[in-house]
Design a protein around this motif. Structure first.
Motif, PDB file in Angstrom:
ATOM      1  N   ALA A  15      -8.296 -13.741   0.902  1.00 15.58           N
ATOM      2  CA  ALA A  15      -8.610 -12.315   0.622  1.00 15.58           C
ATOM      3  C   ALA A  15      -8.543 -11.531   1.737  1.00 15.58           C
ATOM      4  CB  ALA A  15      -9.999 -12.174  -0.187  1.00 15.58           C
ATOM      5  N   VAL A  16      -8.198 -10.306   1.387  1.00 11.88           N
ATOM      6  CA  VAL A  16      -8.155  -9.294   2.598  1.00 11.88           C
ATOM      7  C   VAL A  16      -9.064  -8.436   2.401  1.00 11.88           C
ATOM      8  CG1 VAL A  16      -5.659  -9.502   2.965  1.00 11.88           C
ATOM      9  CG2 VAL A  16      -6.492  -7.710   1.332  1.00 11.88           C
ATOM     10  N   LYS A  40       0.851 -19.381   4.043  1.00 11.29           N
ATOM     11  CA  LYS A  40       0.869 -20.093   5.168  1.00 11.29           C
ATOM     12  C   LYS A  40       0.244 -19.717   6.509  1.00 11.29           C
ATOM     13  CE  LYS A  40       4.957 -22.808   3.232  1.00 11.29           C
ATOM     14  NZ  LYS A  40       6.273 -22.402   3.084  1.00 11.29           N
ATOM     15  N   ASP A  41       0.796 -18.195   6.662  1.00 10.03           N
ATOM     16  CA  ASP A  41       0.316 -17.483   7.956  1.00 10.03           C
ATOM     17  C   ASP A  41      -0.666 -16.303   7.739  1.00 10.03           C
ATOM     18  OD1 ASP A  41       2.070 -15.657   7.047  1.00 10.03           O
ATOM     19  OD2 ASP A  41       3.584 -16.248   8.582  1.00 10.03           O
ATOM     20  N   GLY A  42      -0.715 -15.919   6.487  1.00 14.18           N
ATOM     21  CA  GLY A  42      -1.524 -14.720   6.167  1.00 14.18           C
ATOM     22  C   GLY A  42      -0.928 -13.386   6.451  1.00 14.18           C
ATOM     23  N   ASN A  43       0.243 -13.471   6.706  1.00 14.28           N
ATOM     24  CA  ASN A  43       1.189 -12.205   6.964  1.00 14.28           C
ATOM     25  C   ASN A  43       1.786 -11.556   5.616  1.00 14.28           C
ATOM     26  OD1 ASN A  43       0.613 -12.181   9.587  1.00 14.28           O
ATOM     27  ND2 ASN A  43       2.174 -13.720  10.188  1.00 14.28           N
ATOM     28  N   LEU A  44       1.858 -10.453   5.679  1.00 16.54           N
ATOM     29  CA  LEU A  44       2.636  -9.701   4.652  1.00 16.54           C
ATOM     30  C   LEU A  44       4.028 -10.174   4.705  1.00 16.54           C
ATOM     31  CD1 LEU A  44       2.326  -7.373   2.573  1.00 16.54           C
ATOM     32  CD2 LEU A  44       3.500  -5.802   4.096  1.00 16.54           C
ATOM     33  N   VAL A  45       4.882 -10.584   3.533  1.00 11.91           N
ATOM     34  CA  VAL A  45       6.129 -10.903   3.564  1.00 11.91           C
ATOM     35  C   VAL A  45       7.091  -9.865   4.054  1.00 11.91           C
ATOM     36  CG1 VAL A  45       5.836 -13.046   2.373  1.00 11.91           C
ATOM     37  CG2 VAL A  45       6.603 -10.864   1.221  1.00 11.91           C
ATOM     38  N   ILE A 108       0.811   1.216 -12.762  1.00  9.89           N
ATOM     39  CA  ILE A 108      -0.046   2.653 -11.975  1.00  9.89           C
ATOM     40  C   ILE A 108       0.565   2.696 -10.444  1.00  9.89           C
ATOM     41  CG2 ILE A 108      -2.205   3.358 -11.268  1.00  9.89           C
ATOM     42  CD1 ILE A 108      -3.244   1.261 -13.352  1.00  9.89           C
ATOM     43  N   GLN A 109       0.957   3.989 -10.502  1.00 10.09           N
ATOM     44  CA  GLN A 109       1.408   4.042  -8.831  1.00 10.09           C
ATOM     45  C   GLN A 109       0.458   4.573  -8.049  1.00 10.09           C
ATOM     46  OE1 GLN A 109       4.453   7.288  -8.582  1.00 10.09           O
ATOM     47  NE2 GLN A 109       4.703   7.117  -6.024  1.00 10.09           N
ATOM     48  N   VAL A 110       0.417   3.919  -6.845  1.00 10.69           N
ATOM     49  CA  VAL A 110      -0.411   4.466  -5.784  1.00 10.69           C
ATOM     50  C   VAL A 110       0.266   4.629  -4.611  1.00 10.69           C
ATOM     51  CG1 VAL A 110      -2.169   2.962  -6.555  1.00 10.69           C
ATOM     52  CG2 VAL A 110      -0.615   2.144  -5.037  1.00 10.69           C
ATOM     53  N   ALA A 111      -0.425   5.552  -3.689  1.00  5.53           N
ATOM     54  CA  ALA A 111       0.133   6.221  -2.335  1.00  5.53           C
ATOM     55  C   ALA A 111       0.382   5.182  -1.345  1.00  5.53           C
ATOM     56  CB  ALA A 111      -0.614   7.435  -1.906  1.00  5.53           C
ATOM     57  N   ALA A 112      -0.528   4.120  -1.475  1.00  6.94           N
ATOM     58  CA  ALA A 112      -0.448   3.066  -0.213  1.00  6.94           C
ATOM     59  C   ALA A 112      -1.304   1.910  -1.042  1.00  6.94           C
ATOM     60  CB  ALA A 112      -1.186   3.428   0.912  1.00  6.94           C
ATOM     61  N   LEU A 113      -0.931   0.609  -0.496  1.00  4.96           N
ATOM     62  CA  LEU A 113      -1.473  -0.627  -0.751  1.00  4.96           C
ATOM     63  C   LEU A 113      -1.947  -1.280   0.613  1.00  4.96           C
ATOM     64  CD1 LEU A 113       1.015  -1.499  -3.408  1.00  4.96           C
ATOM     65  CD2 LEU A 113      -1.305  -1.132  -3.954  1.00  4.96           C
ATOM     66  N   PRO A 114      -2.858  -2.104   0.378  1.00  7.01           N
ATOM     67  CA  PRO A 114      -3.442  -2.979   1.561  1.00  7.01           C
ATOM     68  C   PRO A 114      -2.183  -3.488   2.646  1.00  7.01           C
ATOM     69  CG  PRO A 114      -4.752  -3.404  -0.308  1.00  7.01           C
ATOM     70  CD  PRO A 114      -3.537  -2.683  -0.764  1.00  7.01           C
TER      71      PRO A 114
END
Length: 127
Positions: A15-16, A40-45, A108-114
């Motif tokens: 979880a982030v 596997k590495d916790g990075n954003l694809v 639902i549109q948002v301006a930014a995501l984690p």
């Protein structure tokens, strides 16, 4: 009130934030919004909205699998794209996953995501 069971699948990315992957109450499982993190590495694809949505759905599937559920058990989904026009391109993929047994759905549109993700998806599933 029904017992609350915390669900933390071993095959899911960490979880982030301060939340659990899912919570079961009675015969419902509420899955936290999943973003395209590689477990596997916790990075954003890296990649376009299609690539990121595929990873998100794999992360949702890992949670469902952990509880011996499938996408057929999903009764509600919420898509949270940073740009809805890009998210609509994945309609065919969503149709294939749910095999015409579509859940109720919101977008639902948002301006930014984690982590700068382009999409997040959460589901509610029934046991």
């Amino acid at each position: 009130m029904a017992n609350k069971t915390i669900i933390k699948p071993a095959k899911s990315p960490a979880a982030v934030g301060p939340y659990n992957h899912a919570v079961r109450v009675g015969d419902l499982m509420f899955c936290a919004g999943q973003i395209p993190i590689d477990p596997k590495d916790g990075n954003l694809v890296a990649g376009d909205i299609k690539v990121q949505t595929e990873r998100v759905l794999q992360n949702v599937k890992a949670i469902l699998d952990d509880q011996k559920l499938t996408f057929a058990n999903v009764v509600k989904s919420t898509g949270v794209p940073d740009e809805p026009c890009r998210f609509r391109r994945n309609e065919r993929d969503l149709r294939e996953i749910f095999h015409r047994r579509f859940p109720a759905r919101s977008t639902i549109q948002v301006a930014a995501l984690p982590k700068g993700a382009n999409v997040e998806i959460e589901v509610v599933a029934h046991f």
